[in-house]
Design a protein around this motif. Sequence first.
Motif, PDB file in Angstrom:
ATOM      1  N   VAL A  62      13.867   2.062  30.846  1.00  0.00           N
ATOM      2  CA  VAL A  62      14.520   2.422  29.578  1.00  0.00           C
ATOM      3  C   VAL A  62      16.026   2.547  29.786  1.00  0.00           C
ATOM      4  CG1 VAL A  62      14.748   4.270  27.855  1.00  0.00           C
ATOM      5  CG2 VAL A  62      12.485   3.487  28.552  1.00  0.00           C
ATOM      6  N   SER A  63      16.434   3.089  30.919  1.00  0.00           N
ATOM      7  CA  SER A  63      17.868   3.227  31.205  1.00  0.00           C
ATOM      8  C   SER A  63      18.554   1.868  31.240  1.00  0.00           C
ATOM      9  CB  SER A  63      18.084   3.920  32.553  1.00  0.00           C
ATOM     10  OG  SER A  63      17.638   5.243  32.499  1.00  0.00           O
ATOM     11  N   TYR A  64      17.928   0.893  31.889  1.00  0.00           N
ATOM     12  CA  TYR A  64      18.537  -0.432  31.954  1.00  0.00           C
ATOM     13  C   TYR A  64      18.533  -1.126  30.601  1.00  0.00           C
ATOM     14  CZ  TYR A  64      20.028  -0.784  36.681  1.00  0.00           C
ATOM     15  OH  TYR A  64      20.735  -0.599  37.833  1.00  0.00           O
ATOM     16  N   GLN A  65      17.521  -0.864  29.810  1.00  0.00           N
ATOM     17  CA  GLN A  65      17.529  -1.405  28.451  1.00  0.00           C
ATOM     18  C   GLN A  65      18.677  -0.787  27.653  1.00  0.00           C
ATOM     19  OE1 GLN A  65      15.752  -4.261  28.888  1.00  0.00           O
ATOM     20  NE2 GLN A  65      15.452  -3.967  26.710  1.00  0.00           N
ATOM     21  N   ALA A  66      18.902   0.507  27.828  1.00  0.00           N
ATOM     22  CA  ALA A  66      20.005   1.173  27.126  1.00  0.00           C
ATOM     23  C   ALA A  66      21.354   0.666  27.623  1.00  0.00           C
ATOM     24  CB  ALA A  66      19.911   2.685  27.311  1.00  0.00           C
ATOM     25  N   LEU A  67      21.450   0.401  28.912  1.00  0.00           N
ATOM     26  CA  LEU A  67      22.717  -0.041  29.501  1.00  0.00           C
ATOM     27  C   LEU A  67      23.166  -1.383  28.926  1.00  0.00           C
ATOM     28  CD1 LEU A  67      24.847   0.801  31.558  1.00  0.00           C
ATOM     29  CD2 LEU A  67      23.537  -0.378  33.313  1.00  0.00           C
ATOM     30  N   THR A  68      22.215  -2.184  28.455  1.00  0.00           N
ATOM     31  CA  THR A  68      22.598  -3.468  27.864  1.00  0.00           C
ATOM     32  C   THR A  68      23.381  -3.262  26.571  1.00  0.00           C
ATOM     33  OG1 THR A  68      20.212  -3.567  27.443  1.00  0.00           O
ATOM     34  CG2 THR A  68      21.174  -5.438  28.516  1.00  0.00           C
ATOM     35  N   GLY A  69      23.185  -2.127  25.897  1.00  0.00           N
ATOM     36  CA  GLY A  69      23.832  -1.927  24.606  1.00  0.00           C
ATOM     37  C   GLY A  69      24.996  -0.961  24.597  1.00  0.00           C
ATOM     38  N   ILE A  70      25.242  -0.275  25.712  1.00  0.00           N
ATOM     39  CA  ILE A  70      26.319   0.729  25.739  1.00  0.00           C
ATOM     40  C   ILE A  70      27.177   0.539  26.978  1.00  0.00           C
ATOM     41  CG2 ILE A  70      25.052   2.435  24.376  1.00  0.00           C
ATOM     42  CD1 ILE A  70      24.308   3.848  26.957  1.00  0.00           C
ATOM     43  N   SER A  71      28.308   1.234  27.003  1.00  0.00           N
ATOM     44  CA  SER A  71      29.203   1.131  28.159  1.00  0.00           C
ATOM     45  C   SER A  71      28.686   2.001  29.305  1.00  0.00           C
ATOM     46  CB  SER A  71      30.616   1.569  27.772  1.00  0.00           C
ATOM     47  OG  SER A  71      30.671   2.979  27.668  1.00  0.00           O
ATOM     48  N   PRO A  72      29.093   1.697  30.537  1.00  0.00           N
ATOM     49  CA  PRO A  72      28.678   2.522  31.672  1.00  0.00           C
ATOM     50  C   PRO A  72      29.145   3.973  31.537  1.00  0.00           C
ATOM     51  CG  PRO A  72      29.554   0.450  32.471  1.00  0.00           C
ATOM     52  CD  PRO A  72      29.806   0.497  30.988  1.00  0.00           C
ATOM     53  N   LEU A  73      30.316   4.178  30.925  1.00  0.00           N
ATOM     54  CA  LEU A  73      30.807   5.544  30.750  1.00  0.00           C
ATOM     55  C   LEU A  73      29.923   6.316  29.782  1.00  0.00           C
ATOM     56  CD1 LEU A  73      32.896   7.676  31.386  1.00  0.00           C
ATOM     57  CD2 LEU A  73      34.313   6.758  29.546  1.00  0.00           C
ATOM     58  N   THR A  74      29.560   5.697  28.677  1.00  0.00           N
ATOM     59  CA  THR A  74      28.657   6.342  27.727  1.00  0.00           C
ATOM     60  C   THR A  74      27.326   6.652  28.397  1.00  0.00           C
ATOM     61  OG1 THR A  74      29.680   5.168  25.885  1.00  0.00           O
ATOM     62  CG2 THR A  74      27.479   6.061  25.505  1.00  0.00           C
ATOM     63  N   PHE A  75      26.843   5.727  29.203  1.00  0.00           N
ATOM     64  CA  PHE A  75      25.590   5.936  29.918  1.00  0.00           C
ATOM     65  C   PHE A  75      25.706   7.117  30.877  1.00  0.00           C
ATOM     66  CE2 PHE A  75      22.496   5.137  33.244  1.00  0.00           C
ATOM     67  CZ  PHE A  75      21.363   4.870  32.506  1.00  0.00           C
ATOM     68  N   SER A  76      26.829   7.214  31.597  1.00  0.00           N
ATOM     69  CA  SER A  76      27.033   8.314  32.550  1.00  0.00           C
ATOM     70  C   SER A  76      27.132   9.657  31.834  1.00  0.00           C
ATOM     71  CB  SER A  76      28.283   8.070  33.384  1.00  0.00           C
ATOM     72  OG  SER A  76      28.082   6.960  34.223  1.00  0.00           O
ATOM     73  N   VAL A  77      27.804   9.670  30.681  1.00  0.00           N
ATOM     74  CA  VAL A  77      27.894  10.913  29.911  1.00  0.00           C
ATOM     75  C   VAL A  77      26.498  11.330  29.440  1.00  0.00           C
ATOM     76  CG1 VAL A  77      28.772  11.928  27.763  1.00  0.00           C
ATOM     77  CG2 VAL A  77      30.298  10.618  29.235  1.00  0.00           C
ATOM     78  N   GLY A  78      25.717  10.357  28.966  1.00  0.00           N
ATOM     79  CA  GLY A  78      24.343  10.658  28.566  1.00  0.00           C
ATOM     80  C   GLY A  78      23.515  11.172  29.727  1.00  0.00           C
ATOM     81  N   ASN A  79      23.717  10.612  30.901  1.00  0.00           N
ATOM     82  CA  ASN A  79      23.009  11.069  32.091  1.00  0.00           C
ATOM     83  C   ASN A  79      23.397  12.506  32.437  1.00  0.00           C
ATOM     84  OD1 ASN A  79      21.137  10.605  34.125  1.00  0.00           O
ATOM     85  ND2 ASN A  79      22.707   9.975  35.573  1.00  0.00           N
TER      86      ASN A  79
END
Length: 160
Positions: free
Chosen positions: A99-116
């Motif tokens: 799911v994380s990699y699916q989300a990473l396709t649609g958002i920036s790495p920074l947004t992903f890191s903040v979500g993490n």
Amino acid sequence: EVSFSIGGFNGALISNLGSVLRNVFSKKLLNEFSYIDGINMYALISIISLCYLAPVAYFVEGSTWAAGWSAAASALGSNAKFVQLLALGGVFYHLYNQVSYQALTGISPLTFSVGNTMKRVAVIVSSVVFFRNYVSPLNWVGTGLAILGAYLYSNSKIKK
């Protein structure tokens, strides 16, 4: 924290750095190779990681695997229960990463890191609520800073 260890702290820092670098490079690769989607990227990284890390794990900890397995199985009452929990943990971890990699396709790495980061805050708060773990005032300050940082980041993205 009473059980603070500088080795554990350094390990956590290295792990976080590795996660951020993985997210940045994965996003870069997903953008460069449009024919690879998030799930396939995750599969490739998992296979490559297994090839690199399995020999290292065997070399570093291989001599303790049998004793660790026996201790875990006896603590749970049987090998079957340990295998069941191990498999269940593996399936959920795999699904989380997928799911994380699916989300990473649609958002920036920074947004992903903040979500993490927010996920980690949720885990801390959940452990306090459900397990009644003690959290020092300094830990609450750190949790508050993480929430504040995520809030400020979200507001800055909205204003752009």
